[in-house]
Design a protein around this motif. Structure first.
Motif, short mmCIF file in Angstrom:
data_model
loop_
_atom_site.label_atom_id
_atom_site.label_comp_id
_atom_site.label_asym_id
_atom_site.label_seq_id
_atom_site.Cartn_x
_atom_site.Cartn_y
_atom_site.Cartn_z
N ILE A 1 40.85 39.39 43.87
CA ILE A 1 41.86 39.70 44.88
C ILE A 1 41.53 41.03 45.54
O ILE A 1 41.70 41.20 46.76
N PHE A 2 41.03 41.92 44.73
CA PHE A 2 40.67 43.24 45.24
C PHE A 2 39.64 43.10 46.37
O PHE A 2 39.80 43.64 47.46
N SER B 1 45.23 49.08 46.07
CA SER B 1 45.71 49.33 44.70
C SER B 1 47.21 49.14 44.61
O SER B 1 47.74 48.52 43.67
N LEU B 2 47.89 49.64 45.63
CA LEU B 2 49.34 49.51 45.66
C LEU B 2 49.75 48.04 45.70
O LEU B 2 50.63 47.59 44.94
N LEU B 3 49.08 47.28 46.56
CA LEU B 3 49.39 45.86 46.67
C LEU B 3 49.11 45.15 45.35
O LEU B 3 49.92 44.36 44.87
N GLY B 4 47.95 45.48 44.78
CA GLY B 4 47.60 44.85 43.50
C GLY B 4 48.61 45.17 42.43
O GLY B 4 49.06 44.29 41.68
N PHE C 1 46.59 43.32 32.82
CA PHE C 1 46.70 42.31 33.87
C PHE C 1 45.63 42.49 34.95
O PHE C 1 45.29 41.54 35.64
N ILE C 2 45.13 43.72 35.10
CA ILE C 2 44.14 43.95 36.15
C ILE C 2 42.91 43.08 35.95
O ILE C 2 42.36 42.54 36.89
N VAL D 1 42.11 36.99 40.40
CA VAL D 1 42.09 38.07 39.43
C VAL D 1 42.12 39.36 40.23
O VAL D 1 41.49 39.45 41.29
N ILE D 2 42.88 40.34 39.78
CA ILE D 2 43.03 41.55 40.58
C ILE D 2 41.68 42.22 40.76
O ILE D 2 41.24 42.51 41.85
N SER D 3 41.01 42.47 39.64
CA SER D 3 39.68 43.05 39.76
C SER D 3 38.79 42.38 38.72
O SER D 3 39.19 42.23 37.57
#
Lengths: 161, 161, 366, 379
Positions: free
Chosen positions: C4-5, C27-30, C121-122, C131-133
Motif C-alpha cells: 500500500i505504501f 505514513s499518516l494515511l497508513g 500491522f505494518i 500490506v502497508i509496507s
C-alpha cells in the motif's frame, strides 16, 4: 451408648467431677474439671467424641452466670452428648482447641458475643465484630452504643426521616 | 527526509540514554532504555541492516529489557512504585566516564570514515546466515555453549534446595 | 508484491509534493488505515465473541442496542450496536489514576502495548498486495514487534501499585516470553522449508507446492504448537492466567479504566487477529483459495481464486481460527501457572525442537 | 549440586501479605482472606469474617418463635428452605409435637429440590473459580427451573418463608407434582452434559485432583460436615445416620469421595460428591412424589407458640452440611437464646489447614470446593 451409660462411664473415670442437670440429658462440669473431662470425652475409646458440633454461649439473665453448652457427637459410635460449663463472670474456661480444632472459631465467637474467656486458646480475639468493638452484644445487659467511631447509631426510624 | 529521520533517531537515542542515567527512579531508567534500544534499532535500519534491527527489538526489547525490569523489581520492595536510584562514588565514576568520553571522541576523529554515496542493498538475512555457518562458525558455537551454560545455571539457581 | 505504501506513493505522485511531505502524508494515511482496522476488528470481534459465547451458554447475548434504528430483531444480529455503544461509553468514562500509582508509567503503559500491536500491522499482509509496507523479513518483523507489548504489560501491572496487578504482570511476562519460543520454533520450520522470511514468498512457496500444514506430519504438528502457543500468547482461556478473573480480579488491568483500558482491549483483539492472520498465511495457504485443495470443481469456479478474493480467503481463514479461539475460551477451565509453564517448557519446546530437526531431515531426504 | 552451592541468604525472598477480599470475584461474598504468600505459594491464610454479620442471634432474642423464620431464610440464602426446615424441626422438637404426614412429604420434596438448586450453584461457581464460565450459565439455567417451581409454591424466588414450625405456609399449588417430575426428567440428562463439559475435562481434573486434600480425621476434628466431609470418604449424612423427618422411608445412597481422579478428599472429590448428590436428591423426590399422602398441612398449634422451659439441639443436613439450632426456652413466647451452628462456618475454618503450600489459584479452587455462603457464616 445411651446417656445413662455415658454418665456411668464418666463416673468411673472421674468420679464426682461431673453431674447431671436435673430433668435433662445434660452433663454439667465445673471449669476446674473441664480440661480433664474433655480429654476423657475425646480419648476414651468407648466414648470417642471426635466431633464437636457446637459451642453455644448463653446468658442466664442474672448478670452473673454465663455458660457454654458443648454439643458432642461421635462419628464412630453414633452417640450424642451435651455438656455445660457454667461460670461466673470473669472466670475463664479451659479451652478445648487442642482436642477439637473446631473449637477454635466457636470459642472465639463465644468470646466475641458473650465475653467468655477461654484459657489456653491460641488466638482469642473477636471474630465477627471488629477488633475495637466494646462490650459483648449477646449479653442480656448489653446496651447499644450511642456512637460508633463518632457516628451516631440510628436507633429508631426517626433517624432516617 | 532520511536526514531528518536520522537526526530524530539519534536525538531519541541520546536523550533517552541521558534519562537512563539521570532518572531518579530505576524503573523509569529501565523504561527509558526501551526508547534507547528502539532508537538503536532505527539506526540499524539506516545501515540497511533490517535483520539486525528486528533482532535488536526481539532480543533487547522483548528479552533483555524485560529481564532488567524484573531484576530491578526484585532488588527492592517489589510492591512499591518508587524505586529510587542513588549514586555513590560520583567523583571517581565521573572521572572514568570522562576518560572514556575523551577516548571515544579521539577515536571518532581519528578514524578514516569511508563516506560514500547512498546505496541500497538486498536482504541481508541470507548472507548473515551463510557467514554464521561458515566463517564465524566457531564463535557462534562458543556463544551457544555459553548460553547453554547460563541457562543451566539459571535453572540451578531457581530450583529450591 | 507491491505494498500500500508503494501504491500510495505512485498514486499521490500527481500532487507534486516534496518527498518529506509525501512520505509524511502516506505514513499518516497508513496509520489511519491500521487504526481503523484495529478499531473495527475490536468492535466486530467483541460482538462476535458475545454472540458466540451466548450461543454456547444458552443465552441470547446483546439484544437491545441497535444502529440507526436497526436492532436486528430476535435474530443473530440482535443488539448489533452494543459494542459501538460500549466503545463510546469507554471513551467518555472517567479516567482513574490511583493516588499512589506511578502516574507517568501508568499512562505510558497502554500506549506501549498498543504500539506493539500497531507496529505489527505494518508488516502484516491481508492479501497479496494489501500490506502497508512489504518487509523482506516480514515474518521476523512480526515476531519481533509482537514481543514489544510485554514491556507494557509489566509496566502496567507494576505502576498500578496493586498486588493483584503485579501478580498479573509477572505471570503475563513469564507466560508471553516463554511461549514466544515455541512460536518462533514453529515458524522457523516454515522459514527453513520455504527459504524465506518474506510472507509473500512463503505463500508463493505454498502455491507452487502445497499448503504448509500439509507439507509433512511435522508441519502439521507445528501448526498445532503454533496455534495453541498463540492462544497463550494472547492471554486467552485456557491460558488466561495473567488476567484470571476469579483469581487476580483482572490481573494487570485491574486499576485501569476508560480510554486506557479500551486501548488494552483494542490491542488484545488486535493481537488475536494478528496471530490468526499469521497462522492462515504461514500454514493455511494465505490468500490461496482452498478450492485448489481438491480439484473436483468445474473450471468456472476458479474465478473465486483471483487476487481480489485473496482478502476474502485470508479473512475467512483468520475468522475460523478466531472462532476456534473463542470456542476454547467458552469451553475450557483455566490452567494453573505451573501447569502452563510445564506445557510450554516440557511439552511444546521439546516437540518443536524435534520437529525442527525432523523437518530438516525431511527436506534433505525428499 | 548441593544447596550450599548457592548462598541462599543473598537471594532470600520475603513474604508478602495479599489481601483477598472483601471485594473479590471469587470469595463468594464479603469474605476477606489475608494470604501470606511467597511468590505464588501460599504459606498461611487468615480468613477474616463478619462483614455480613446481621445479629441474627440477637434478633432472635427479641422475636417470637414464628417471627424468626424469615430471618433464618436470610442465613443461607442459597438454601433458604433448608434453614427454615432446620429451625422448624428444632422448634417442633422443643414443642414435642407430631406433624401430619403430608407436611413431612412436602418438606422433603421441597428440601431436596432446594438441595439440587444449591448444589447447582456450588458446582457452577466452582467451575467459575477454576475458569470455566459456560458450566456456570448452564447450572444457573437449570436452577432457574427450580426457582420457578418455588415461585409457584410460595411466590418468592430466594427467601421463601415457606416452612414454618408446625407445617408449611400453604398447600402445594395444582400440578406442582407434575411440574416437579417434568423438571426431574429434564434434569437428569443435564447432569450428564455437565459431566461431559466439566467433570471429566482434562484441564479441570489437572486443576482439582490431588489439590487441597482434606484427610477425614482432620475434617472431623475441624467439624467439617456435609459434602465437604463426604468428599473425604466419610460416610456421614444426617439423613442416614440420624434420620429426621421421614428420610428413613426413602431409598437413597450417600455418595462419598473415592479418589477416582487423585487422592480421596481432594478438591475434585468434594466437587463430584455434589454432582452425585443431585442425582440422589432426584431419586428421593421421585419416591416422595409417588407416595405423597393427602391431609392437612398444619399441625394443631396454638396461635402463640410457647414451649416449656428447656432446650433443644436440632440437627439438619443442609446443602452445606450439618446445621444445628440450639434453642433455649424459658417458657415465654420468645426464645431465651438461639444459637445457630453454621456448617459453612466450620468448613471455612479448615481452609487454612488444607491450603498451605498450594498456589493462589489452588486456594481459589479449594475455597470454591468448600462451598461457603457468607450469609450463613456471619449470620
Amino acid at each position: 451408648m445411651t446417656f445413662d451409660e455415658i454418665v456411668a462411664l464418666l463416673d468411673t473415670k472421674a468420679s464426682g467431677k461431673t453431674s447431671v442437670i436435673e430433668g435433662k440429658t445434660v452433663i454439667s462440669v465445673s471449669p476446674e474439671n473441664w480440661s480433664e473431662i474433655s480429654a476423657i470425652l475425646k480419648n476414651e475409646s468407648k466414648l470417642n467424641f471426635d466431633y464437636l458440633m457446637c459451642i453455644s454461649a448463653y446468658d442466664k439473665g442474672d448478670n452473673k452466670v454465663y455458660g457454654a453448652a458443648y454439643n458432642f457427637y461421635s462419628t464412630v459410635n453414633n452417640h450424642y452428648l451435651e455438656v455445660r460449663v457454667e461460670i461466673e463472670d470473669g472466670i475463664s474456661i479451659p479451652s478445648v482447641v487442642e482436642l477439637w480444632k473446631a473449637a477454635d472459631w466457636h470459642e472465639r465467637e463465644a468470646y466475641d458475643m458473650m465475653g467468655l474467656k477461654f484459657e489456653g486458646h491460641p488466638d482469642l480475639k473477636r471474630i465477627l465484630l471488629s477488633d475495637d468493638w466494646e462490650g459483648y452484644p449477646l449479653r442480656k445487659n448489653y446496651k447499644e452504643p450511642d456512637y460508633y467511631h463518632g457516628l451516631p447509631v440510628p436507633k429508631d426510624k426517626s433517624y432516617w426521616d | 527526509m532520511a536526514e531528518y529521520l536520522f537526526l530524530f533517531m539519534a536525538a531519541l537515542v541520546i536523550a533517552s540514554a541521558f534519562w537512563v542515567v539521570f532518572s531518579p527512579n530505576l524503573i523509569h531508567s529501565a523504561v527509558s532504555l526501551l526508547f534507547t534500544l528502539f532508537g538503536t534499532a532505527g539506526l540499524y535500519v539506516f545501515l540497511y541492516a533490517d535483520f539486525i534491527a528486528a533482532t535488536q527489538i526481539v532480543i533487547y526489547v522483548g528479552g533483555i529489557l524485560v529481564l532488567i525490569i524484573f531484576g530491578v523489581m526484585l532488588t527492592s520492595k517489589i510492591d512499591s512504585p518508587s524505586i529510587a536510584s542513588s549514586s555513590a562514588n560520583q567523583f571517581i565514576g565521573g572521572m572514568g566516564a570522562f576518560a572514556i568520553f575523551v577516548m571515544q571522541v579521539a577515536v571518532i576523529f581519528n578514524t578514516p570514515w569511508n563516506i560514500g554515496s547512498e546505496q541500497s542493498r538486498d536482504a541481508t538475512v541470507g548472507s548473515i546466515g551463510k557467514l554464521l555457518l561458515t566463517d564465524y562458525l566457531l564463535p557462534f558455537e562458543i556463544i551457544s555453549i555459553l548460553l547453554l551454560a547460563a541457562l543451566m545455571g539459571a535453572a540451578l539457581l531457581s530450583r529450591r534446595n | 508484491m507491491t505494498s500500500i505504501f508503494d501504491s500510495l506513493q505512485e498514486s499521490l505522485a500527481f500532487l507534486n509534493l516534496d518527498l518529506f511531505m509525501l512520505l509524511s502524508l502516506i505514513s499518516l494515511l497508513g496509520g489511519t488505515v491500521i487504526f481503523l482496522v484495529m478499531a473495527v476488528n475490536a468492535l466486530v470481534a467483541v460482538y462476535f465473541e458475545r454472540k458466540v459465547s451466548a450461543f454456547m451458554q444458552d443465552r441470547l447475548g446483546p439484544m437491545e442496542v441497535g444502529i440507526l434504528g436497526f436492532k436486528g430483531g430476535k435474530k443473530f444480529w440482535g443488539g448489533i450496536g452494543q459494542t459501538l455503544a460500549d466503545a463510546i461509553k469507554l471513551l467518555t468514562k472517567e479516567d482513574i489514576l490511583p493516588k499512589s500509582s506511578d502516574k507517568f508509567l501508568m499512562i505510558l503503559a497502554p500506549f506501549i502495548i498498543f504500539s506493539g500491536a500497531f507496529l505489527t500491522f505494518i508488516g502484516l499482509p491481508f492479501a497479496q498486495n494489501i500490506v502497508i509496507s512489504d518487509f523482506n523479513i516480514g515474518l521476523f518483523y512480526i515476531v519481533a514487534m509482537s514481543s514489544v507489548g510485554v514491556i507494557g504489560i509489566i509496566l502496567a501491572g507494576w505502576s498500578s501499585n496493586n498486588k493483584w496487578s503485579l501478580y498479573g504482570a509477572m505471570r503475563a511476562a513469564a507466560q508471553i516470553i516463554s511461549y514466544e519460543i515455541p512460536i518462533g520454533l514453529s515458524l522457523l520450520l516454515v522459514v527453513i522449508v520455504s527459504g524465506s522470511l518474506h510472507l509473500g514468498d512463503i505463500v508463493q512457496w505454498q502455491e507452487t507446492n502445497r499448503w504448509f500444514i500439509f507439507h509433512s506430519p511435522f508441519a502439521f504438528l507445528a501448526f498445532f504448537i503454533y496455534f495453541i502457543s498463540t492462544v497463550a500468547e494472547t492471554n486467552r482461556t485456557p491460558f488466561d492466567i495473567p488476567e484470571a478473573e476469579s483469581e487476580l480480579v483482572a490481573g494487570w488491568m485491574t486499576e485501569y479504566s476508560g480510554f486506557r483500558w479500551a486501548l488494552f482491549f483494542l490491542s488484545e483483539y488486535a493481537n488475536m487477529l494478528i496471530v490468526c492472520i499469521v497462522a492462515s498465511i504461514v500454514f493455511l495457504g494465505g490468500w490461496l483459495s482452498p478450492l485448489h485443495l481438491i480439484n473436483i470443481f468445474p473450471e468456472s469456479w476458479y474465478i473465486l481464486d483471483g487476487p481480489a478474493l485473496g482478502f476474502f480467503w485470508v479473512s475467512l481463514k483468520a475468522v475460523i481460527l478466531i472462532f476456534v479461539m473463542m470456542w476454547f475460551r467458552w469451553t475450557f477451565p483455566r490452567l494453573r501457572v505451573d501447569q502452563l509453564m510445564y506445557v510450554c517448557w516440557k511439552v511444546f519446546i521439546p516437540f518443536a525442537l524435534a520437529n525442527l530437526f525432523f523437518v530438516s531431515l525431511w527436506e534433505l531426504i525428499f | 549440586m548441593e544447596a550450599n552451592l548457592v548462598d541462599k541468604s543473598v537471594i532470600e525472598t520475603g513474604e508478602m501479605v495479599l489481601n483477598m477480599g472483601p471485594q473479590h470475584p471469587s470469595t463468594h461474598g464479603v469474605l476477606r482472606l489475608k494470604i501470606h504468600t511467597d511468590g505464588e505459594i501460599v504459606s498461611q491464610i487468615e480468613p477474616v469474617i463478619g462483614y455480613l454479620h446481621r445479629c441474627f442471634e440477637k434478633h432472635c432474642e427479641k422475636l417470637s418463635y414464628e417471627q424468626i423464620v424469615p430471618f433464618t431464610d436470610r442465613c443461607d440464602y442459597l438454601a433458604s428452605m433448608h434453614m427454615d426446615h432446620a429451625y422448624s424441626i428444632a422448634v417442633e422438637k422443643l414443642l414435642d409435637i407430631e406433624l401430619p404426614d403430608r407436611v413431612e412429604y412436602i418438606r422433603v420434596i421441597i428440601a431436596e429440590l432446594q438441595r439440587i438448586a444449591s448444589h447447582l450453584v456450588a458446582v457452577g461457581t466452582f467451575g467459575l473459580d477454576v475458569g470455566a464460565i459456560t458450566p456456570f450459565t448452564w447450572t444457573i439455567r437449570d436452577r432457574e427451573r427450580v426457582l420457578d417451581l418455588f415461585e409457584t409454591l410460595c411466590g418468592a424466588r430466594l427467601l421463601y418463608n415457606y416452612i414454618w414450625p408446625g407445617g408449611v405456609s400453604h398447600d402445594l399449588p395444582p400440578k406442582f407434582i407434575e411440574r416437579t417430575l417434568d423438571f426431574l426428567d429434564y434434569f437428569d440428562p443435564q447432569i450428564d452434559e455437565l459431566n461431559n463439559l466439566l467433570t471429566t475435562n482434562k484441564i479441570f481434573i489437572e486443576r482439582t485432583a490431588d489439590v487441597g486434600i482434606l484427610p477425614p480425621e482432620v475434617g472431623i476434628n475441624f467439624g467439617v460436615s456435609g459434602p465437604s466431609l463426604r468428599g473425604s470418604g466419610v460416610n456421614f449424612d444426617l439423613r442416614k445416620n440420624e434420620p429426621y423427618s421421614i428420610y428413613s422411608k426413602f431409598d437413597f445412597d450417600v455418595p462419598v469421595g473415592k479418589g477416582e481422579m487423585g487422592t480421596i478428599g481432594d478438591t475434585w472429590d468434594r466437587y463430584y460428591v455434589r454432582v452425585l448428590e443431585m442425582r440422589e436428591s432426584a431419586k428421593i423426590i421421585r419416591q416422595a412424589c409417588a407416595e405423597l399422602p393427602g391431609g392437612d398441612v398444619h399441625a394443631a398449634l396454638p396461635k402463640k407458640i410457647r414451649p416449656n422451659a428447656g432446650e433443644v439441639y436440632g440437627r439438619y443436613e443442609s446443602a452445606r452440611g450439618d446445621v444445628g439450632f440450639y434453642i433455649m426456652s424459658n417458657g415465654k413466647n420468645i426464645p431465651m437464646r438461639v444459637k445457630m451452628r453454621s456448617p459453612a462456618f466450620c468448613n471455612l475454618s479448615v481452609l487454612s489447614e488444607i491450603s498451605e503450600g498450594w498456589m493462589i489459584s489452588d486456594v481459589i479452587a479449594i475455597l470454591g470446593s468448600l462451598d461457603i455462603v457468607l450469609g450463613e457464616i456471619d449470620r
